[in-house]
Every structure is written in C-alpha cells, then in structure tokens.
Design a protein around this motif. Structure first.
Motif, PDB file in Angstrom:
ATOM      1  N   THR A  53     -79.004  54.371 -67.583  1.00 59.89           N
ATOM      2  CA  THR A  53     -79.087  52.973 -67.146  1.00 59.89           C
ATOM      3  C   THR A  53     -80.519  52.457 -67.296  1.00 59.89           C
ATOM      4  O   THR A  53     -80.735  51.314 -67.723  1.00 59.89           O
ATOM      5  CB  THR A  53     -78.638  52.848 -65.674  1.00 59.89           C
ATOM      6  OG1 THR A  53     -77.384  53.503 -65.529  1.00 59.89           O
ATOM      7  CG2 THR A  53     -78.513  51.403 -65.244  1.00 59.89           C
ATOM      8  N   VAL A  66     -81.224  51.307 -70.728  1.00 60.42           N
ATOM      9  CA  VAL A  66     -80.650  49.987 -71.031  1.00 60.42           C
ATOM     10  C   VAL A  66     -81.480  48.887 -70.350  1.00 60.42           C
ATOM     11  O   VAL A  66     -81.756  47.835 -70.944  1.00 60.42           O
ATOM     12  CB  VAL A  66     -79.169  49.911 -70.577  1.00 60.42           C
ATOM     13  CG1 VAL A  66     -78.576  48.539 -70.900  1.00 60.42           C
ATOM     14  CG2 VAL A  66     -78.336  51.012 -71.222  1.00 60.42           C
ATOM     15  N   ALA A 114     -76.684  49.614 -74.285  1.00 57.54           N
ATOM     16  CA  ALA A 114     -75.565  50.076 -73.432  1.00 57.54           C
ATOM     17  C   ALA A 114     -74.552  50.844 -74.275  1.00 57.54           C
ATOM     18  O   ALA A 114     -73.974  51.842 -73.837  1.00 57.54           O
ATOM     19  CB  ALA A 114     -74.902  48.882 -72.748  1.00 57.54           C
ATOM     20  N   PHE A 145     -72.476  42.880 -68.285  1.00 57.52           N
ATOM     21  CA  PHE A 145     -72.066  44.252 -67.974  1.00 57.52           C
ATOM     22  C   PHE A 145     -71.067  44.258 -66.813  1.00 57.52           C
ATOM     23  O   PHE A 145     -70.043  44.942 -66.857  1.00 57.52           O
ATOM     24  CB  PHE A 145     -73.321  45.070 -67.627  1.00 57.52           C
ATOM     25  CG  PHE A 145     -73.055  46.539 -67.467  1.00 57.52           C
ATOM     26  CD1 PHE A 145     -72.896  47.361 -68.574  1.00 57.52           C
ATOM     27  CD2 PHE A 145     -72.970  47.116 -66.202  1.00 57.52           C
ATOM     28  CE1 PHE A 145     -72.642  48.721 -68.426  1.00 57.52           C
ATOM     29  CE2 PHE A 145     -72.723  48.472 -66.048  1.00 57.52           C
ATOM     30  CZ  PHE A 145     -72.565  49.281 -67.158  1.00 57.52           C
TER      31      PHE A 145
END
Ligand SMILES: Cc1cc2nc3c(=O)[nH]c(=O)nc-3n(C[C@H](O)[C@H](O)[C@H](O)COP(=O)(O)OP(=O)(O)OC[C@H]3O[C@@H](n4cnc5c(N)ncnc54)[C@H](O)[C@@H]3O)c2cc1C
Length: 408
Positions: A31, A34, A59, A101
C-alpha cells in the motif's frame, strides 16, 4: 514480532471459506508503494482533473485491485479491515486515487460476497485477480440523485440474452474502467424498487459521454455522465436480489471504505497543520502560535472520526456472515449514520487544520496549503446526500430502542 505484525498474521480466514491463513504482512508495504505513486501526482491530478494513472498502475503492479478476491480465485482474500486501512493510507496521499480505490473495492466486495457459487461471477473474480481489472459503479440515474433503491432503466430479456440502456448521470472513472457494476430494474413490468445488480466487462458495453466533470474537488475521479448501453448474458445478473446486496454489502462496505478515504484526507490536512504549528513554535522560541488550539481541535476530531470508523468496522466484521444481524434496524442505522457522521467530521477536521494554519493553509501554494484537501473532502456530505440518508432512516431510528448501557 511486534503487535502490528502479530495482528497481520491473525487467522482472519476462520469465518470465511478461505482454506488457509491469509498472510497480510505484505499489505502495508504494498500500500505504501501505491501511496508514494499517488502522492507524486496528486497536485497534477487535481489541477488537470485527470485520472490518477500512476497510482492505479501502481495498485495493479502491487496486485491490490484483486486483494479481496479469495485465494482460490487468485487473490489475497484480504478482509475489509485491511481494505479500509488501504483507503486511509491512499487518502493521505491523493483523495481521488483513494476514492477510486474505495469504489472499486466496494464493487469487488459485492462480487466476492454475492457472486460466489455463480460460474460467471467466479470467472470474473479470477479475471479481476489475474488481469487486475478496475471496476466502476453505476447507481445514479437521470434526475434521481442518490436514490439508489429506485431504478428507472430495466433489464430487457430475449431468451438468455439481456440488454440495458441507462442514463448514468455519474460514473467515476467510467472511461478508464475495465468493467462496471450497475443496478437496474429487474424487468420492464417490475417496480422501480425491484432491482438487480449486474456486472459487465468492457466488451459488453459502450459509453457515450453526456456530462463533463468540472468540479470543486475529487477532480481526479473523472466522474462524468454517460449513456450506458449494455448487451450480455442473463448469467451476469447476480443471483441474489439487489435489496439483500444493498443491505449486506454495498452500503456497509461503501460507507466503511469511503469514510476511511475521507479520514485519510483529514489526516493529511492534520499533518500539514502539525508541521505549520511546529515551525511557528520553533520560530518563536517554543511559544505556541495563536492557531495552536485549532490544531488540537483537528487532532481531536480526527481521533473521533477514526474511532467511529473502527467501531463500525468491528461491528460489521463480527456479523459479516450473519444475514439477520446485518439486516437489523440497529445495524442499518449505525452504518448509515457512519457515513453521515464521518463525512461531517472529516470536513470539520480539515476546517480545523485550515484555521490552525491561517493564511498559510488558505494559500494554494506553499507547504501548509490545505485548499486541495478542503475541496476534496467537501464531496463527502453530498456523495449520497446526508439529508437524504437522515430522512431515510428517520422511521427506523424511531423504532430502535435507546441503549440502556454503554456497550449495548
Ligand atoms: C466524488 C463523487 C463520485 C461519485 N461517483 C459516482 C459513481 O461512480 N457512480 C454513481 O452512480 N454515482 C456517483 N456519484 C453520485 C452519488 O452516488 C450521488 O448520486 C450523488 O451524490 C447525488 O447527488 P445529488 O445532489 O444530485 O442528488 P440528491 O441526492 O437528489 O440531492 C439533491 C438535493 O436534494 C436534497 N435531498 C435529497 N433527498 C432529500 C431528502 N430525502 N430529504 C431532504 N433533502 C433531500 C439534498 O440535500 C440535496 O440538496 C458520485 C458523487 C460524488 C460526489
């Protein structure tokens, strides 16, 4: 192993059909990678109202678009608690990337929860994991605003073939998505509230732009209006009616993921306020600047916001597979109120941060600007308008009992 690492190795798969332990230890690092890509382009994405391509590419590279897909279909089987954490982290970097997201993960949650057992939807799960497909959402239609539980466009059927033409007033990243999950009236002779959910992939539909996206904030979500024309197979309709999917998955997951993204935006504004107050205090020999009280208020509202999200998250996770509990008045009120409260608190937090920074926060240039955060977070109360939600749950709130104890 520290507490954080230990929690990442908890056997979350126990209550699901996942066969083994889910190793969540890579999630924070994937994460973070990203988020770094998202932060790099956040200002440009906002200025040009363009899709956050670097963030979504990252991602994909980190295989986060399929992170919720069960392991047996090629994903990581990530629980909602990890997905919300990802939304928060991305929200700190770029609001639009985080919201994209969050919306994608809400569609994936519907697919996982309500598509398992259906051959077509299981095949789509495999594709989301292997191809890292990005799924968009089509709920808003015509002049109907946020009234999701009513559809005008109906599914037309010819034997096993179906089609749908929808005046989709808003589809975020519609032009960039690889698939769309849409609600629709079950059939021409069905009531507006008799709805189905269907999943479609790029080859099944066309989009013709009907409305541009020139807005105050969330500019990178590219939430334009389209005429959506779909032709496909009846198998693409989810086996369960939309009423169940809405109550059990769509609303809870959307509200948890959106709130987490908004909390991330708020946290980013608090970061800037903290840096501003520290710099001002250093510059005056440790003397706190007059705006320090607003910084404390920003911290306080952020704490409240996070606590509210995690409390609802815990309740949802405790009853995730209990249809009755999820449909109860109490749970439905709580999860709807979460959206209302979280959106208001996120705005309040960013406003507090702005007031802590004063002119330095109000300026659009400089290290302490919170203008972008404020414009982005102002989308929260109107994204399914809080007034509409409050009006809708008024009767249910009247019927549910006032708690007799703190932990009821
Ligand atoms: C950033 C962003 C991204 C989005 N992405 C998508 C997407 O990908 N797909 C999609 O389908 N939709 C999307 N939407 C749209 C969203 O789901 C809602 O449909 C939309 O926010 C509704 O907006 P509205 O103000 O036009 O409509 P309404 O909800 O109708 O609100 C209009 C006005 O009426 C008032 N109002 C409405 N109902 C009541 C009531 N019962 N009582 C009192 N007042 C009421 C409201 O306060 C408001 O002032 C997005 C919205 C945003 C902000």
């Amino acid at each position: 192993m520290n507490v954080q690492e230990a929690r990442l190795r908890e056997p979350v798969a126990e209550k699901t059909s996942e066969p083994f332990f889910i190793d969540r230890s890579s999630f924070p690092q994937r994460t973070a990678s990203v988020a770094t890509a998202a932060a790099t382009e956040a200002e440009e994405v906002d200025r040009d109202a363009r899709f956050p391509k670097a963030a979504i590419d990252a991602a994909r590279q980190q295989r986060l678009l399929g992170v919720q897909i069960p392991q047996r279909f090629g994903g990581d089987g990530a629980p909602i608690s990890d997905v919300t954490e990802m939304c928060y982290t991305l929200g700190r970097a770029c609001a639009s990337a985080a919201m994209i997201f969050a919306m994608h993960q809400t569609k994936v949650a519907c697919l996982v929860r309500h598509g398992t057992g259906s051959k077509w939807h299981e095949a789509l799960m495999r594709r989301v994991a292997s191809e890292q497909m990005l799924l968009a959402s089509s709920t808003t239609e015509g002049q109907n605003g946020g009234n999701i539980r009513f559809s005008t466009a109906a599914v037309e059927r010819t034997d096993a073939e179906i089609s749908l033409t929808r005046n989709a007033t808003v589809i975020s990243y519609g032009a960039q998505a690889d698939g769309i999950v849409s609600i629709a009236r079950r059939a021409n002779d069905a009531a507006g509230s008799d709805q189905v959910l269907l999943a479609m992939t790029r080859d099944d539909y066309t989009l013709e732009k009907s409305l541009e996206w020139e807005t105050l904030g969330m500019r990178g979500t590219c939430s334009a209006g389209f005429e959506l024309k779909f032709k496909g197979s009846a198998e693409q309709i989810f086996p369960e009616g939309y009423d169940k999917i809405h109550a059990q998955t769509m609303t809870p997951v959307a509200h948890l993921c959106w709130s987490s993204a908004w909390a991330g935006i708020a946290a980013a504004a608090v970061d800037r306020a903290q840096a501003f107050i520290r710099k001002a205090a250093r510059g005056s020999g440790g003397q706190m600047p007059p705006g320090a009280a607003h910084y404390t208020a920003a911290k306080m509202t952020l704490t409240k916001l996070r606590a509210m999200i995690t409390a609802s998250l815990d309740v949802y996770m405790a009853h995730e597979h209990d249809e009755r509990a999820l449909s109860s008045l109490d749970f439905q009120s709580q999860i709807n109120l979460l959206k209302v409260e979280a959106s208001e608190l996120a705005v309040e937090t960013v406003m507090n941060a702005m007031r802590a920074c004063g002119l330095s926060g109000y300026r659009n240039d400089g290290d302490f600007s919170v203008g972008r955060h404020l414009r982005d977070v102002l989308s929260a109360p109107i994204m399914i308008n809080n007034d509409r939600i409050l009006a809708n749950i008024a009767t249910a709130s009247l019927m549910s009992v006032v708690p007799a104890s703190l932990r009821d």
